[in-house]
Design a protein around this motif. Structure first.
Motif, mmCIF file in Angstrom:
data_model
loop_
_atom_site.group_PDB
_atom_site.id
_atom_site.type_symbol
_atom_site.label_atom_id
_atom_site.label_comp_id
_atom_site.label_asym_id
_atom_site.label_seq_id
_atom_site.Cartn_x
_atom_site.Cartn_y
_atom_site.Cartn_z
ATOM 1 N N GLY A 117 39.915 101.702 23.619
ATOM 2 C CA GLY A 117 39.967 102.710 22.655
ATOM 3 C C GLY A 117 39.159 102.591 21.445
ATOM 4 N N LEU A 118 38.983 101.196 21.284
ATOM 5 C CA LEU A 118 37.794 101.006 20.190
ATOM 6 C C LEU A 118 36.633 101.427 20.506
ATOM 7 C CD1 LEU A 118 39.306 97.580 18.785
ATOM 8 C CD2 LEU A 118 39.417 99.866 17.706
ATOM 9 N N LEU B 273 34.209 103.836 18.574
ATOM 10 C CA LEU B 273 33.070 103.441 18.002
ATOM 11 C C LEU B 273 31.742 104.201 18.359
ATOM 12 C CD1 LEU B 273 32.024 101.139 16.092
ATOM 13 C CD2 LEU B 273 31.635 99.780 18.087
ATOM 14 N N VAL B 274 31.627 104.486 19.801
ATOM 15 C CA VAL B 274 30.541 105.186 20.515
ATOM 16 C C VAL B 274 30.577 106.631 20.323
ATOM 17 C CG1 VAL B 274 29.333 105.500 22.510
ATOM 18 C CG2 VAL B 274 30.035 103.141 22.093
ATOM 19 N N ALA C 226 28.416 108.807 17.124
ATOM 20 C CA ALA C 226 27.963 109.949 17.176
ATOM 21 C C ALA C 226 28.013 110.809 15.799
ATOM 22 C CB ALA C 226 29.068 110.960 17.931
ATOM 23 N N LYS C 227 29.007 110.771 14.908
ATOM 24 C CA LYS C 227 28.887 111.413 13.527
ATOM 25 C C LYS C 227 27.711 110.735 12.700
ATOM 26 C CE LYS C 227 32.858 113.704 13.089
ATOM 27 N NZ LYS C 227 33.077 114.969 12.496
ATOM 28 N N ILE C 228 27.432 109.459 12.916
ATOM 29 C CA ILE C 228 26.447 108.912 11.964
ATOM 30 C C ILE C 228 24.858 109.225 12.695
ATOM 31 C CG2 ILE C 228 25.075 106.718 11.442
ATOM 32 C CD1 ILE C 228 27.801 105.250 11.510
ATOM 33 N N SER D 4 39.778 111.187 20.087
ATOM 34 C CA SER D 4 41.327 111.675 20.665
ATOM 35 C C SER D 4 41.847 110.568 21.756
ATOM 36 C CB SER D 4 41.583 113.189 20.860
ATOM 37 O OG SER D 4 41.289 113.869 19.793
ATOM 38 N N VAL D 5 40.664 110.539 22.717
ATOM 39 C CA VAL D 5 41.069 109.661 23.954
ATOM 40 C C VAL D 5 41.197 108.219 23.376
ATOM 41 C CG1 VAL D 5 40.209 108.808 25.933
ATOM 42 C CG2 VAL D 5 40.171 111.507 25.595
ATOM 43 N N GLY D 6 40.339 108.019 22.481
ATOM 44 C CA GLY D 6 40.460 106.761 21.984
ATOM 45 C C GLY D 6 41.591 106.054 21.306
ATOM 46 N N ALA D 7 42.212 107.005 20.553
ATOM 47 C CA ALA D 7 43.395 106.752 19.627
ATOM 48 C C ALA D 7 44.574 106.612 20.669
ATOM 49 C CB ALA D 7 43.676 108.042 18.744
ATOM 50 N N LEU D 8 44.418 107.469 21.817
ATOM 51 C CA LEU D 8 45.551 107.375 22.671
ATOM 52 C C LEU D 8 45.549 106.171 23.444
ATOM 53 C CD1 LEU D 8 45.688 110.900 24.235
ATOM 54 C CD2 LEU D 8 47.094 109.711 22.664
#
Length: 392
Positions: A185-186, A190-191, A196-198, A223-227
């Motif tokens: 998830g991390l 992170l990626v 992506a945002k940065i 969202s997938v990472g948080a899950l």
């Protein structure tokens, strides 16, 4: 995009309800309370980040883009809750845990306050529901606010990743599996979100347009990472309970032959379980009813029937344990046969024999007894009275 984040929020909220099913017990346990806080804040965070929610918040407050500092503050609170949960999960002296928790809350509390101050100083009158990060990437104060929340969330992600990788070498079983899920998830976070945002924001700084990384790629990936992260934290806490209920459901079904054999002797009928009652509670209720019936049958256990059945089982090549279980099942079937006899037929009393298998093994002994009742020909003979007849 709204559908994706609302789905993630709903799943997190459902997980929180499962963990918080016993509020008093949950609040007394710092680890459970921290886990519930993470999942609850995550659900609120995803709900706030949906464009529909942002538009509603902006309309209700009358402030364009007011949903942005609200969402960024929730993301920072979400990061803080992850750190606190990791601290509680890792364990240690209570004083150290409290100190680290206070430090985490202080740092991220200051971060949230700074985000709010920077937004109040900025000039952001044009409402942007999907591309605010890149649209205002070069706007004074908004630029600093965006960088600040990304740095705060990124720092949390990196720290958690390092700690989880180190801890993974020290543990096994469900805890290690949970840590692996958290690391996955991390990586998504992170990626797919941070990087992506940065990248999209930096591209705006140098005059390029990579907004799709921020608006299209980041929301579903985070969202997938948080899950994955939530599943990693839930697994070690929910798996033991889930396995207990699964075994209880299996034992409940396997005890059916035993209950059918002795239910006529029970002094009180088996209470009907409510539809919402969990398998472990159902099993406990059934065991109480079975023991009640066995207690009523105890004075009528015929030790001669047990001895004859034991010798016959050993002659058939059964192991000593199997033979004893079959012998006790035969004795029980013989006693139950007398209990089912008409009222005018005398009910013989033999002594004070006990079912040693049940006394020694508990639920496992009951299950073995139930299996013997349903499978052994020797038990079937005792149920028909053939064992007693052969003895005579």
């Amino acid at each position: 995009m709204s559908l994706v984040v609302y789905l993630a929020a709903a799943l997190l909220a459902l997980t929180c309800l499962l963990l918080f099913s016993r509020p008093r017990a949950a609040l007394r346990n710092p680890l459970t309370a921290s886990t519930c806080a993470v999942v609850a804040i995550g659900a609120v965070c995803f709900t706030c980040s949906a464009p529909i929610t942002l538009a509603t918040v902006n309309r209700l407050t009358g402030i364009p883009n007011f949903g942005a500092p609200l969402t960024y503050s929730m993301i920072s609170a979400y990061s803080c809750s992850w750190v606190i949960l990791l601290v509680q999960w890792r364990g240690g002296p209570p004083l150290l845990l409290r100190r680290m928790t206070v430090v985490s809350i202080t740092v991220y509390g200051l971060l949230i306050a700074t985000i709010i101050v920077l937004f109040s100083l900025s000039d952001a009158d044009t409402e942007r529901l999907r591309d605010l990060d890149t649209y205002y990437a070069n706007t004074p104060y908004m630029r600093e606010m965006i960088v600040l929340y990304l740095v705060g969330h990124g720092a949390c992600t990196l720290v958690m990743g390092v700690v989880c990788l180190r801890w993974m070498r020290e543990v096994t079983g469900p805890l290690r599996t949970g840590l692996r899920l958290i690391v996955v998830g991390l990586v998504f976070d992170l990626v797919g979100f941070e990087l992506a945002k940065i990248t999209a924001v930096v591209a705006r700084w140098i005059g390029h347009d990579l907004d799709f990384l921020s608006t299209t790629l980041a929301p579903p990936v985070v969202s997938v990472g948080a899950l994955f992260c939530s599943a990693g934290f839930m697994l070690p806490r929910l798996l033991p309970s889930a396995l207990t209920h699964w075994r209880s459901l299996s034992d409940y079904r396997r005890l059916t032959p035993l209950w059918m054999e002795v239910r006529s002797a029970a002094t009180a009928p088996k209470p009907e379980a409510a539809w919402w009652e969990l398998p472990h509670a159902r099993l406990q209720r059934l065991e109480v009813s079975i023991h009640d019936a066995l207690l009523a049958l105890t004075p009528h256990f015929d030790d001669h029937v047990r001895q004859i059945s034991l010798e016959s089982a050993l002659e058939e090549g059964k192991t000593s344990h199997q033979a004893h279980v079959i012998a006790e099942a035969a004795m029980l079937a013989d006693a139950a046969r007398h209990a089912d006899a008409p009222e005018d037929v005398p009910f013989p009393e033999y002594g004070t024999c006990r079912l040693q298998t049940i006394d020694a093994l508990g639920t496992r002994g009951l299950v073995e007894l139930a299996q013997a009742l349903g499978q052994s020909p020797l038990v079937a003979a005792a149920r028909e009275g053939s064992t007693a007849a052969s003895r005579e």
